[in-house]
Motif scaffolding. Structure first.
Motif, PDB file in Angstrom:
ATOM      1  N   HIS A  36       0.824  -1.207   0.000  1.00 48.77           N
ATOM      2  CA  HIS A  36       0.000   0.000   0.000  1.00 48.77           C
ATOM      3  C   HIS A  36       0.858   1.257   0.000  1.00 48.77           C
ATOM      4  CE1 HIS A  36       0.718  -0.623   4.315  1.00 48.77           C
ATOM      5  NE2 HIS A  36       0.393   0.634   4.533  1.00 48.77           N
ATOM      6  N   ARG A  37       1.992   1.190   0.711  1.00 48.06           N
ATOM      7  CA  ARG A  37       2.884   2.344   0.758  1.00 48.06           C
ATOM      8  C   ARG A  37       3.585   2.545  -0.587  1.00 48.06           C
ATOM      9  NH1 ARG A  37       5.312   5.231   5.313  1.00 48.06           N
ATOM     10  NH2 ARG A  37       6.975   6.458   4.409  1.00 48.06           N
ATOM     11  N   TRP A  38       3.967   1.437  -1.176  1.00 45.05           N
ATOM     12  CA  TRP A  38       4.627   1.513  -2.466  1.00 45.05           C
ATOM     13  C   TRP A  38       3.727   2.176  -3.501  1.00 45.05           C
ATOM     14  CZ3 TRP A  38       3.477  -0.554  -7.269  1.00 45.05           C
ATOM     15  CH2 TRP A  38       4.494  -0.431  -8.232  1.00 45.05           C
ATOM     16  N   LEU A  39       2.487   1.717  -3.574  1.00 35.93           N
ATOM     17  CA  LEU A  39       1.562   2.261  -4.563  1.00 35.93           C
ATOM     18  C   LEU A  39       1.261   3.734  -4.281  1.00 35.93           C
ATOM     19  CD1 LEU A  39      -0.066   1.362  -7.055  1.00 35.93           C
ATOM     20  CD2 LEU A  39      -2.016   1.071  -5.558  1.00 35.93           C
ATOM     21  N   TRP A  40       1.115   4.042  -3.012  1.00 38.06           N
ATOM     22  CA  TRP A  40       0.838   5.429  -2.629  1.00 38.06           C
ATOM     23  C   TRP A  40       1.966   6.335  -3.112  1.00 38.06           C
ATOM     24  CZ3 TRP A  40       2.780   9.537   0.098  1.00 38.06           C
ATOM     25  CH2 TRP A  40       1.876  10.519   0.505  1.00 38.06           C
ATOM     26  N   GLU A  41       3.205   5.877  -2.946  1.00 37.50           N
ATOM     27  CA  GLU A  41       4.366   6.682  -3.337  1.00 37.50           C
ATOM     28  C   GLU A  41       4.504   6.806  -4.849  1.00 37.50           C
ATOM     29  OE1 GLU A  41       7.765   5.146  -1.272  1.00 37.50           O
ATOM     30  OE2 GLU A  41       7.253   6.231   0.568  1.00 37.50           O
ATOM     31  N   GLN A  42       3.983   5.809  -5.579  1.00 38.16           N
ATOM     32  CA  GLN A  42       4.004   5.921  -7.043  1.00 38.16           C
ATOM     33  C   GLN A  42       3.169   7.115  -7.479  1.00 38.16           C
ATOM     34  OE1 GLN A  42       6.153   3.804  -8.706  1.00 38.16           O
ATOM     35  NE2 GLN A  42       6.474   3.353  -6.547  1.00 38.16           N
ATOM     36  N   ILE A  43       2.135   7.413  -6.711  1.00 39.95           N
ATOM     37  CA  ILE A  43       1.209   8.470  -7.105  1.00 39.95           C
ATOM     38  C   ILE A  43       1.550   9.798  -6.431  1.00 39.95           C
ATOM     39  CG2 ILE A  43      -1.223   9.192  -6.912  1.00 39.95           C
ATOM     40  CD1 ILE A  43      -1.781   6.082  -7.286  1.00 39.95           C
ATOM     41  N   GLY A  45       4.407  10.507  -4.579  1.00 44.54           N
ATOM     42  CA  GLY A  45       5.816  10.804  -4.341  1.00 44.54           C
ATOM     43  C   GLY A  45       6.284  10.209  -3.031  1.00 44.54           C
ATOM     44  N   ARG A  46       7.572  10.234  -2.845  1.00 41.23           N
ATOM     45  CA  ARG A  46       8.194   9.617  -1.686  1.00 41.23           C
ATOM     46  C   ARG A  46       7.679  10.236  -0.391  1.00 41.23           C
ATOM     47  NH1 ARG A  46      10.346   5.955   0.489  1.00 41.23           N
ATOM     48  NH2 ARG A  46      12.514   5.628   1.053  1.00 41.23           N
ATOM     49  N   ALA A  47       7.253   9.360   0.529  1.00 42.99           N
ATOM     50  CA  ALA A  47       6.797   9.846   1.837  1.00 42.99           C
ATOM     51  C   ALA A  47       7.946   9.715   2.826  1.00 42.99           C
ATOM     52  CB  ALA A  47       5.610   9.027   2.315  1.00 42.99           C
ATOM     53  N   VAL A  63      -4.929  -1.388  -1.041  1.00 45.88           N
ATOM     54  CA  VAL A  63      -3.760  -0.632  -1.485  1.00 45.88           C
ATOM     55  C   VAL A  63      -4.195   0.656  -2.179  1.00 45.88           C
ATOM     56  CG1 VAL A  63      -2.259  -2.638  -1.705  1.00 45.88           C
ATOM     57  CG2 VAL A  63      -3.638  -1.937  -3.651  1.00 45.88           C
ATOM     58  N   ARG A  64      -5.458   0.983  -2.055  1.00 45.89           N
ATOM     59  CA  ARG A  64      -5.949   2.151  -2.756  1.00 45.89           C
ATOM     60  C   ARG A  64      -5.434   3.452  -2.101  1.00 45.89           C
ATOM     61  NH1 ARG A  64     -11.688   3.158  -5.435  1.00 45.89           N
ATOM     62  NH2 ARG A  64     -11.229   5.260  -6.077  1.00 45.89           N
ATOM     63  N   PRO A  65      -4.686   4.262  -2.857  1.00 53.04           N
ATOM     64  CA  PRO A  65      -4.082   5.456  -2.252  1.00 53.04           C
ATOM     65  C   PRO A  65      -5.097   6.400  -1.614  1.00 53.04           C
ATOM     66  CG  PRO A  65      -3.086   5.011  -4.380  1.00 53.04           C
ATOM     67  CD  PRO A  65      -4.253   4.072  -4.246  1.00 53.04           C
ATOM     68  N   GLU A  66      -6.278   6.513  -2.180  1.00 52.75           N
ATOM     69  CA  GLU A  66      -7.291   7.415  -1.610  1.00 52.75           C
ATOM     70  C   GLU A  66      -7.757   6.962  -0.228  1.00 52.75           C
ATOM     71  OE1 GLU A  66      -7.336   6.205  -4.727  1.00 52.75           O
ATOM     72  OE2 GLU A  66      -8.647   7.376  -6.009  1.00 52.75           O
TER      73      GLU A  66
END
Ligand SMILES: [Zn+2]
Ligand SMILES: [Zn+2]
Length: 136
Positions: A36-43, A45-47, A63-66
Motif C-alpha cells: 500500500h505504501r509503495w503504490l501510494w508513493e508511485q502516485i 511521491g516519496r513519503a 492498497v488504494r491510495p485514496e
C-alpha cells in the motif's frame, strides 16, 4: 470480473502478505516493501520514513491510495491506543472511546456517538430492505 470499480471500493492486494497481514513484496536484497505504501508513493511521491500510512478503511490488504492518510508515528500510536485501551470507564462496550468528541449525554447517562450512529444506520438499512424507505 467487473472492470469498472465503484469509486469508494477497496483495492485488494492479492499478492503475498507480511506477518502483520499487509500486502508486501520483495524489492531485491531481501528487503520488503509494504504494497500500500509503495503504490501510494508511485502516485504521491516519496513519503518521509517518519510518516506512517494509516488505512482509513481499516482494510490492511487495501492498497488504494485514496484510502490512506499520511500520519505521524505518534498520531498512529495515539489512534492505536484509543482502540486497544482496556477500561470500561473510558470506552463503550464496543471499544469506542468516551472522549470529548464521541461522548454524548442524555438525562445523566452518557452514550457513545459511534454506536448511536451505527444503530441509526442499521435501523435505516432494515427499513430500506423492508421497502419502507426508498433508495434515495
Ligand atoms: Zn480501502
Ligand atoms: Zn460505541
Amino acid at each position: 470480473m467487473r472492470m469498472v470499480a465503484k469509486t469508494d471500493e477497496c483495492w485488494l492486494w492479492t499478492g503475498p502478505q507480511n506477518l502483520a497481514g499487509y500486502g508486501s513484496f520483495g524489492v531485491g536484497r531481501g528487503s520488503k516493501r509494504n504494497a500500500h505504501r509503495w503504490l501510494w508513493e508511485q502516485i504521491n511521491g516519496r513519503a518521509s520514513p517518519k510518516l506512517h500510512l494509516d488505512h482509513l478503511c481499516r482494510n490492511r490488504l487495501c492498497v488504494r491510495p485514496e484510502h490512506m492518510e499520511l500520519v505521524t508515528h505518534s498520531e498512529n500510536i495515539r489512534r492505536g491506543a484509543r482502540s486497544t485501551y482496556q477500561s470500561d470507564k473510558t470506552q463503550c462496550v464496543h471499544g469506542h472511546p468516551y472522549d470529548e468528541v464521541n461522548t454524548a449525554w442524555y438525562r445523566g447517562t452518557r452514550y457513545c456517538r459511534t454506536c448511536k450512529r451505527e444503530a441509526t444506520k442499521q435501523r435505516r438499512d432494515r427499513l430500506r430492505q423492508a421497502g419502507t424507505l426508498s433508495n434515495r
